[in-house]
Design a protein around this motif. Structure first.
Motif, mmCIF file in Angstrom:
data_model
loop_
_atom_site.group_PDB
_atom_site.id
_atom_site.type_symbol
_atom_site.label_atom_id
_atom_site.label_comp_id
_atom_site.label_asym_id
_atom_site.label_seq_id
_atom_site.Cartn_x
_atom_site.Cartn_y
_atom_site.Cartn_z
ATOM 1 N N LEU A 7 5.214 61.985 61.344
ATOM 2 C CA LEU A 7 5.789 61.333 60.162
ATOM 3 C C LEU A 7 4.832 61.340 58.973
ATOM 4 C CD1 LEU A 7 7.505 58.201 61.757
ATOM 5 C CD2 LEU A 7 8.545 60.358 61.109
ATOM 6 N N GLU A 8 3.553 61.551 59.263
ATOM 7 C CA GLU A 8 2.555 61.537 58.193
ATOM 8 C C GLU A 8 2.479 62.870 57.449
ATOM 9 O OE1 GLU A 8 1.368 58.671 57.423
ATOM 10 O OE2 GLU A 8 2.409 57.881 59.183
ATOM 11 N N HIS A 9 3.185 63.862 57.945
ATOM 12 C CA HIS A 9 3.070 65.196 57.340
ATOM 13 C C HIS A 9 4.423 65.720 56.889
ATOM 14 C CE1 HIS A 9 -1.030 65.338 58.705
ATOM 15 N NE2 HIS A 9 -0.609 64.901 59.879
ATOM 16 N N ALA A 10 4.356 66.667 55.928
ATOM 17 C CA ALA A 10 5.586 67.311 55.461
ATOM 18 C C ALA A 10 6.337 67.823 56.687
ATOM 19 C CB ALA A 10 5.239 68.470 54.535
ATOM 20 N N PRO A 11 7.658 67.690 56.737
ATOM 21 C CA PRO A 11 8.574 67.193 55.697
ATOM 22 C C PRO A 11 8.726 65.677 55.660
ATOM 23 C CG PRO A 11 9.838 67.963 57.556
ATOM 24 C CD PRO A 11 8.404 68.154 57.932
ATOM 25 N N PHE A 12 7.853 64.933 56.308
ATOM 26 C CA PHE A 12 7.808 63.468 56.223
ATOM 27 C C PHE A 12 8.991 62.756 56.850
ATOM 28 C CE2 PHE A 12 5.045 65.013 52.841
ATOM 29 C CZ PHE A 12 3.881 64.362 53.197
ATOM 30 N N TYR A 13 9.751 63.438 57.648
ATOM 31 C CA TYR A 13 10.797 62.765 58.419
ATOM 32 C C TYR A 13 10.954 63.532 59.721
ATOM 33 C CZ TYR A 13 13.919 66.593 57.360
ATOM 34 O OH TYR A 13 14.478 67.840 57.284
ATOM 35 N N VAL A 14 11.490 62.856 60.721
ATOM 36 C CA VAL A 14 11.712 63.506 62.013
ATOM 37 C C VAL A 14 13.133 63.199 62.457
ATOM 38 C CG1 VAL A 14 11.094 63.397 64.463
ATOM 39 C CG2 VAL A 14 9.287 63.489 62.746
ATOM 40 N N ASN A 15 13.816 64.205 62.922
ATOM 41 C CA ASN A 15 15.118 63.995 63.541
ATOM 42 C C ASN A 15 14.843 63.464 64.941
ATOM 43 O OD1 ASN A 15 17.446 64.332 65.121
ATOM 44 N ND2 ASN A 15 18.189 65.948 63.769
ATOM 45 N N LEU A 16 15.083 62.174 65.107
ATOM 46 C CA LEU A 16 14.685 61.507 66.351
ATOM 47 C C LEU A 16 15.433 62.052 67.564
ATOM 48 C CD1 LEU A 16 12.955 59.301 67.654
ATOM 49 C CD2 LEU A 16 14.820 57.699 67.229
ATOM 50 N N ASN A 17 16.715 62.365 67.397
ATOM 51 C CA ASN A 17 17.484 62.860 68.535
ATOM 52 C C ASN A 17 16.920 64.175 69.043
ATOM 53 O OD1 ASN A 17 19.367 61.707 66.260
ATOM 54 N ND2 ASN A 17 20.084 60.948 68.216
ATOM 55 N N GLU A 45 25.917 59.782 60.292
ATOM 56 C CA GLU A 45 26.754 60.261 61.391
ATOM 57 C C GLU A 45 26.107 59.985 62.737
ATOM 58 O OE1 GLU A 45 27.405 64.283 59.986
ATOM 59 O OE2 GLU A 45 27.726 63.318 58.060
ATOM 60 N N ASP A 46 26.000 61.003 63.585
ATOM 61 C CA ASP A 46 25.521 60.727 64.932
ATOM 62 C C ASP A 46 24.037 61.054 65.103
ATOM 63 O OD1 ASP A 46 25.967 63.331 64.507
ATOM 64 O OD2 ASP A 46 27.015 63.732 66.389
ATOM 65 N N GLU A 47 23.333 61.277 64.011
ATOM 66 C CA GLU A 47 21.919 61.592 64.134
ATOM 67 C C GLU A 47 21.076 60.444 63.587
ATOM 68 O OE1 GLU A 47 21.189 66.223 63.526
ATOM 69 O OE2 GLU A 47 22.428 65.292 62.002
ATOM 70 N N THR A 48 19.826 60.401 64.022
ATOM 71 C CA THR A 48 18.923 59.392 63.491
ATOM 72 C C THR A 48 17.675 60.072 62.971
ATOM 73 O OG1 THR A 48 19.714 57.796 65.098
ATOM 74 C CG2 THR A 48 17.627 57.310 64.054
ATOM 75 N N PHE A 49 17.292 59.740 61.747
ATOM 76 C CA PHE A 49 16.062 60.270 61.173
ATOM 77 C C PHE A 49 15.083 59.118 61.021
ATOM 78 C CE2 PHE A 49 19.419 63.102 59.953
ATOM 79 C CZ PHE A 49 18.864 64.355 60.149
ATOM 80 N N VAL A 50 13.809 59.428 61.199
ATOM 81 C CA VAL A 50 12.789 58.395 61.082
ATOM 82 C C VAL A 50 11.834 58.777 59.963
ATOM 83 C CG1 VAL A 50 11.052 57.079 62.348
ATOM 84 C CG2 VAL A 50 12.932 58.112 63.577
#
Ligand SMILES: Nc1nc2c(ncn2[C@@H]2O[C@H](COP(=O)(O)OP(=O)(O)OP(=O)(O)O)[C@@H](O)[C@H]2O)c(=O)[nH]1
Ligand SMILES: [Mg+2]
Length: 691
Positions: free
Chosen positions: A387-397, A425-430
């Protein structure tokens, strides 16, 4: 505990397993005829206290090393077998290197055939072995002299193995189910049976599973765990699964396939990995070197793409990309082995880091930073580091799936770190807390700049806004982060527009002039039957779409209401009509009134009157009961007048610039922003949220 044998051909691996368990694991006719092991053999030992040992006996012949590799992945403990007379031989060294690369930390060395040699030779063999072990994870492994003929040391060895199994305990069965298939056969009366070690999770009779990478779906009809009928099989157990399903047969499943939780099915043929090259290699790895890749029970051709300097023989780990000839079912953190393209020698091995490796821009500093994060063995820490690096988000699923875990298994880490979750929708991003703050700051700067430049615009559309905000997020993530920030009161979203909570739209000078010409048409005696867009356009000699655009934006500002398509009323007129309707209702005994009564008061014709009432119905101001209506007290404030002491909407046409707000439909407060009057948006965000 699953114990794998290892060691040079003819050193007594199979004889030792037989001495320990009574089972001859050389089942094949050819094995019996030639006196060598060719394929994997399996045997089990069930101690009285419930401790179970599962043995995977591997062949020592160098030609069958691929079978050895299929057996060696998934073992907890290695039983390295060295014949006292021969001592350390080539496959002793190679097997030891392989189990070391596979990360096997526990093991024991059996010096076999002690009946054939004098004590001095035993001691010498033990010395040679110690030297070889020194460079591996098994440096402190115990060395035991045994003989399958005299049974010297056999009971002692068995006790030591059972003790190790008790110490090791059961493997955690969290995460999703995976079993690497090492055998598939047809059992008369049962059908298709696959065997293998459950590497993660658990499986129960009746479960739906999938065969990966083929994607065949199946149901588990029955289970044998550690060679005994069971309702459930779990991580660390060798299991036989009787599978049923369309297309499931002995010929459709091969060694190397993985039976798994269907949610886990996501084969990959491009994997970024950390590779370590054995000191025995003659030279450093070159770009695009063809190799054989061994993962779980699978064997697949691959090429190596160097992502940093080439890994040197005997040197440290280097990031490489493995481009596979065929997709495999893998997990992040899985171990692998590479052999040279002629399958003559083991080159090295390592761990898979990222199963969704990019084919381009694979050596950028951002990418290396991501790989550093993926190289962290603890999945929770890897996630937070990513999460600290580009692209700064993670698709948790996707992340959880690739690490064979459930998304919920990251809940605690996410909560503790203050990271935020958005779920379109049905995905989660962190996103990390820091990213949320950076994004919010950047968003506010971008919107402030836009509002300064375009004071007449209500707000900026999502797509034009997106490239102006750092970090840049893909559309889906961007809009759900915006929605999260809107819920927190940090931004206001109206339809497809975003604006700062403090922003009040002002009409451009040209729009003000046009509006000044239109307002009289909507006011006065004809206010209850104002002209439609087309008629207005004709009367003010302006293009219809300009008139429509202006009236629509005034509607968003709360100055007008589009009661029916292209039919705009001044907001205050709507408020007045609500009052009239309420008045009529109050005069009727049961509070109900008909459309005709309403039309008579407004004197605007049946069709328009009904359109107005239907508009009220849509907003919940009125409730329809058959042909009658009654007022909904809770919604009466929705179209409140702009303010008795303020100039009426139609009267401000001469002003230079008109700050206007809009009613808060959600809360039903209907508090209008007026020129300098009370404005709900001028309250601090917290106060607004609270009321
Ligand atoms: N004298 C003596 N002979 C042994 C002992 N252990 C195994 N042997 C003999 O050594 C030969 C090879 O034994 P295996 O157990 O088949 O050897 P392996 O390591 O399984 O061989 P591969 O599976 O082909 O690699 C057989 O003829 C065994 O009878 C022992 O402790 N003493
Ligand atoms: Mg054997």
């Amino acid at each position: 505990m699953i114990i794998g044998t290892a060691g040079h051909i003819d050193h007594g691996k199979t004889a030792l397993v037989r001495a320990l368990t009574g089972v001859n694991t050389d089942r094949l006719k050819e094995e019996k005829a030639r006196g060598i092991s060719i394929d994997l053999g399996f045997a089990y030992l069930h101690a009285a206290d419930g401790t179970e040992l599962g043995f995977v006996d591997v062949p020592g012949h160098e030609r069958f090393i691929r079978n050895m590799l299929a057996g060696a992945t998934g073992i907890d403990f290695v039983l390295l077998v060295v014949a006292a007379d021969d001592g350390v031989m080539p496959q002793t060294v190679e097997h030891l290197a392989i189990v070391d690369l596979l990360g096997v930390q526990q093991g024991l060395v059996a010096v076999t055939k002690t009946d054939l040699v004098p004590q001095a030779r035993r001691d010498e063999a033990a010395r040679e072995i110690k030297e070889k072990l020194a460079e591996t994870r098994l440096a402190s492994a115990e060395i035991l002299p045994v003989s399958a003929v005299t049974r010297e040391g056999i009971d002692d060895l068995r006790d030591k193995l059972l003790l190790s199994a008790r110490r090791l305990g059961e493997r955690a069965a969290n995460g999703r189910f995976r079993l690497a298939v090492d055998r598939c056969f047809t059992l008369p009366g049962a059908g298709t049976v696959v065997t293998g070690t459950v590497s993660t999770g658990a499986v129960a009779v009746g479960d739906r599973v999938m065969v990966s990478p083929s994607g065949l779906s199946a149901r588990v009809r029955s289970i044998h765990a550690q060679n005994r009928p069971a309702e459930r099989g779990r991580a660390g157990q060798r299991c036989a699964l009787n599978l049923v399903g369309d297309g499931i047969s002995k010929s459709s499943i091969v060694r190397g396939d993985v039976v798994l939780d269907p949610a886990q099915h996501a084969p990959t043929d491009r994997i970024d990995a950390a590779l370590q090259v054995l000191a025995s290699e003659p030279k450093a790895i070159e770009q695009w070197t063809p190799v054989w890749l061994y993962h779980a029970a699978a064997e697949v051709g691959a090429r190596i793409v160097l992502l940093e300097t080439a890994p040197e023989p005997g040197g440290g780990k280097r990031y490489v990309q493995l481009v596979l000839d065929w997709p495999i079912a893998a997990a992040a953190g899985d171990r692998f082995i590479l052999r040279d393209s002629s399958a003559q020698r083991t080159i090295g091995g390592g761990r898979f880091l990222d199963l969704r490796a990019p084919g381009r821009k694979r050596r950028t500093p951002e990418r290396c930073a991501q790989l550093d994060a993926c190289a962290i063995t603890e999945p929770e820490h890897a996630l937070l580091a990513l999460l600290e690096h580009a692209p700064f988000y993670v698709n948790l699923n996707a992340f959880a799936r690739d690490w064979t875990l459930l998304a919920s298994e990251f809940d605690r880490a996410i909560e503790r770190s203050g990271a935020v979750r958005v779920a379109p929708e049905d995905e989660t991003f962190v996103l990390s807390q820091a990213t949320r703050e950076r994004f919010t700051g950047s968003l506010q700067t971008a919107l402030a700049a836009f509002h300064a430049e375009q004071p007449g615009h209500l707000g900026l559309g999502f797509e034009p806004l997106r490239p102006k905000v750092e970090p840049r997020l893909p559309s889906k993530v961007f809009s759900s982060v915006l929605q999260m920030l809107a819920r927190a009161g940090e931004v206001v979203l109206e339809g497809a527009l975003a604006r700062l909570p403090s922003h009040q739209a002002r009409l451009s000078p040209a729009d003000q002039m046009l509006w000044a010409r239109i307002t009289p048409l909507l006011s006065g005696a004809t206010r209850f039957r104002p002209p439609r867009v087309g008629e207005i356009a004709a009367q003010v000699a302006a293009p219809g779409n300009e008139v429509r655009r202006l009236l629509k934006s005034l509607s968003r500002m709360g100055q007008t209401n589009e009661v029916a398509a292209d039919h705009f009323f001044l907001h205050d007129t709507v408020a007045e009509m609500v009052e009239i309707a309420a008045d009529i209702a109050a005069q009727n005994a049961n509070g109900q009134f008909g459309a005709a009564q309403f039309r008579d008061r407004l004197d605007n014709g049946r069709k328009v009157a009904i359109q107005i009432l239907e508009f009220f119905d849509r907003h919940g101001v009125t409730q329809r009961i058959g042909d009658l209506r009654r007022m909904n007290a809770a919604r009466l404030g929705l179209f409140r007048r702009l303010g008795a002491t303020e100039p009426r909407a139609g009267a401000h046409s001469g002003r230079e610039s008109s700050p206007v707000g809009r009613p808060d439909f959600k809360s039903g407060r209907g508090r209008q922003t007026v020129f300098g009057g009370f404005d709900s948006h001028s309250l601090p965000p917290r106060a607004r949220k609270a009321d």
